[in-house]
Design an enzyme around this catalytic site. Structure first.
Site, short mmCIF file in Angstrom:
data_model
loop_
_atom_site.label_atom_id
_atom_site.label_comp_id
_atom_site.label_asym_id
_atom_site.label_seq_id
_atom_site.Cartn_x
_atom_site.Cartn_y
_atom_site.Cartn_z
N LYS A 173 -4.70 59.24 81.45
CA LYS A 173 -5.01 58.31 80.37
C LYS A 173 -4.32 58.79 79.11
O LYS A 173 -4.29 59.99 78.83
CB LYS A 173 -6.52 58.25 80.11
CG LYS A 173 -7.33 57.65 81.24
CD LYS A 173 -8.80 57.60 80.85
CE LYS A 173 -9.66 57.15 81.99
NZ LYS A 173 -11.10 57.16 81.62
N HIS A 180 -6.05 59.02 72.93
CA HIS A 180 -6.37 58.01 71.93
C HIS A 180 -7.26 58.59 70.84
O HIS A 180 -7.62 59.77 70.85
CB HIS A 180 -7.00 56.77 72.58
CG HIS A 180 -8.26 57.05 73.36
ND1 HIS A 180 -9.46 57.36 72.77
CD2 HIS A 180 -8.50 57.04 74.70
CE1 HIS A 180 -10.39 57.52 73.68
NE2 HIS A 180 -9.83 57.35 74.87
N HIS A 190 -10.28 60.81 71.56
CA HIS A 190 -10.06 62.22 71.90
C HIS A 190 -9.88 63.08 70.64
O HIS A 190 -10.13 64.28 70.67
CB HIS A 190 -8.80 62.38 72.76
CG HIS A 190 -8.89 61.70 74.09
ND1 HIS A 190 -7.96 60.78 74.51
CD2 HIS A 190 -9.79 61.81 75.09
CE1 HIS A 190 -8.28 60.35 75.72
NE2 HIS A 190 -9.39 60.96 76.09
#
Length: 498
Positions: free
Chosen positions: A54, A57, A60
């Site tokens: 993933k 973004h 995080h």
């Protein structure tokens, strides 16, 4: 408290400013004896910890910069710190991802933009889940069971996705200025999780429910709660592997404290973890109450739905904005060749300071305006003040002299207030450690910059007589050292010019 404050107010300014110069980046971080005692202790700080496959973004970011700050804070107090990035790379969700890659994977897209394509795959398969949840979830569970049993084809896909993810994450960490002591992953602890199950059996703590699941009974808020630690098909759960990881960390690091820097939504998981730890002998004396360092969510983003703002895009956008600002401002003091590096730091400082400038448990909605705030009380504002203080020292002929009587020359209200605030830095640091709160430091630094700017208008080094200039220079020099001290603690790089 009032008596202490009054006594401090009358401490010699020359002693205060000399102490700041002498202690440098250790000013405010307890005395040498306390630091020596702390050097015998180890704290593990687990933070960032994204799931592989993933993109990185904004969600995080909070764990990453908060964990980095806490690690810096403990290190300054003398502790041995293990900075641990615990990657999510195992479990049913990766069974789902392996299925999705087989169905939606495109080698050309994967080569062009690896994490973006994996993100698209993840969103696509979750649309499948919404249309036929039972069928898809059952297939994901079965796929993961095969992975745990060692299916070579599935594990090859998993290894490839993991390598791609780590390579892309390292690029983001480098831009953020984040480093770790070690990278661990959930998949390391499958066997350790099964060993925990055996320990629980041996200790008479594991029970089996009517569905064939293994569970442990703990006490939560005064009542008994059952926590499942083994699926009916014999595969482990996240919490089982978490316990296996904890046992490994005790052996590896013999830690005194451990912190998990994870958002509020995982609070129940850590209550369950804490409850199991409290009844297992392996964790005796390893159970700090602040195990979970929680923080609020950034609302308005959902990975499954595809509503995500990637951190790389924010960094790029912020850098471009600052590049334009540096180019357009007449007061810019760095060369055009230096613009990209300075712009990158100003963008990073804006993101860090706005996120840590509030209590960590507070949630907030995502907005570009909020993240890329470059106005007063922002990361760039801190760097502007620091570079201005560097300019005072760079552009004036005087050098800081030791043992010069200056107290009688720093009696203006603005100078008194600035020196008083410099003396309060250790209180801000102490409060920050007690509550594990970076916002205390951010707010302290904003106030410091306001007081510096107020004093700058009254205490002009370049036009003052030599004795007065020396007094002002020492005050501004100490202010620069404390500002740099706090900025570095937050993970920012103090700029000398901008």
């Amino acid at each position: 408290m009032r008596l202490t404050y009054c006594m401090r107010k009358h401490l010699s300014k020359i002693n205060l400013l000399s102490q700041i110069r002498a202690q440098g980046n250790l000013y405010g971080f307890v005395d040498e004896q306390a630091r020596h005692e702390n050097s015998k202790k180890t704290v593990v700080v687990e933070y960032s910890s994204p799931n592989i496959a993933k993109p990185f973004h904004m969600g995080h970011l909070r764990s990453t910069i908060l964990g980095h700050f806490l690690s810096n804070l403990y290190e300054r107090h003398g502790w041995n710190v293990v900075r641990l990035n615990y990657l999510g790379d195992w479990g049913t969700q990766f069974g789902l991802l392996a299925m999705a890659f087989k169905k939606y994977g495109d080698e050309k897209k994967l080569e062009e933009d690896p994490l973006q394509h994996l993100f698209e795959i993840y969103v696509s398969v979750n649309k499948d889940v919404s249309q036929d949840p039972h069928k898809i979830n059952d297939e994901a569970v079965e796929t993961f069971r095969k992975m745990e049993e060692g299916d070579s084809e599935l594990l090859a896909v998993w290894e490839r996705l993991k390598d791609i993810s780590l390579n892309e994450y390292e690029k983001v960490y480098k831009r953020l200025g984040i480093e770790f002591t070690e990278h661990h992953s959930e998949s390391m602890y499958t066997k350790a999780g099964l060993a925990v199950i055996e320990d629980l059996k041996q200790q008479g703590l594991l029970r089996i429910d009517k569905h064939g699941r293994g569970y442990v009974e703990i006490q939560r808020k005064g009542r008994a709660v059952d926590v499942v630690v083994l699926k009916s098909n014999g595969t482990t759960l996240y919490i089982t592997r978490e316990l296996g990881a904890l046992i490994d960390r005790i052996k590896r690091y013999n830690f005194d404290k451990i912190h998990y820097v994870v958002e509020n939504g995982q609070n129940l998981h850590f209550e369950h973890l804490h409850g199991i730890m409290s009844i297992m002998p392996e964790f005796k004396d390893r159970l700090n109450e602040d195990l979970h360092v929680k923080f609020g969510r950034i609302h308005g983003m959902s990975t499954r739905a595809g509503n995500v703002v990637f951190l790389k895009d924010i960094l790029d956008e912020g850098r471009n904005i600052m590049m334009k600002t540096l180019k357009d401002k007449r007061t810019t003091k760095v060369t055009e060749e230096e613009h990209p590096e300075i712009a990158e730091e100003l963008c990073r400082s804006a993101m860090f300071a706005q996120d840590m400038g509030q209590k960590r448990v507070k949630s907030y909605p995502f907005s570009w305006e909020r993240v890329l705030n470059f106005s007063q009380d922002s990361g760039p504002y801190l760097n502007y003040c620091h570079s201005r203080l560097c300019g005072i020292e760079r552009n004036n002929p005087w050098t800081v002299q030791e043992d010069v009587a200056i107290d009688h020359l720093l009696t203006m209200k603005s100078a008194e207030q600035l020196c008083e605030h410099l003396e309060q830095y250790n209180e801000a640091v102490s409060k920050s450690l007690t509550h594990l709160e970076p916002y205390v430091i951010v707010k302290y630094l904003y106030t410091l910059c306001h007081l510096v700017n107020a004093a700058y208008k009254k205490c002009n080094v370049s036009t003052a007589e030599e004795q007065e200039a020396q007094a002002y220079l020492q005050m501004f020099n100490a202010s620069r050292l404390v500002l740099a001290n706090g900025m570095t603690l937050l993970g920012l790089r103090p700029l000398e010019k901008m």
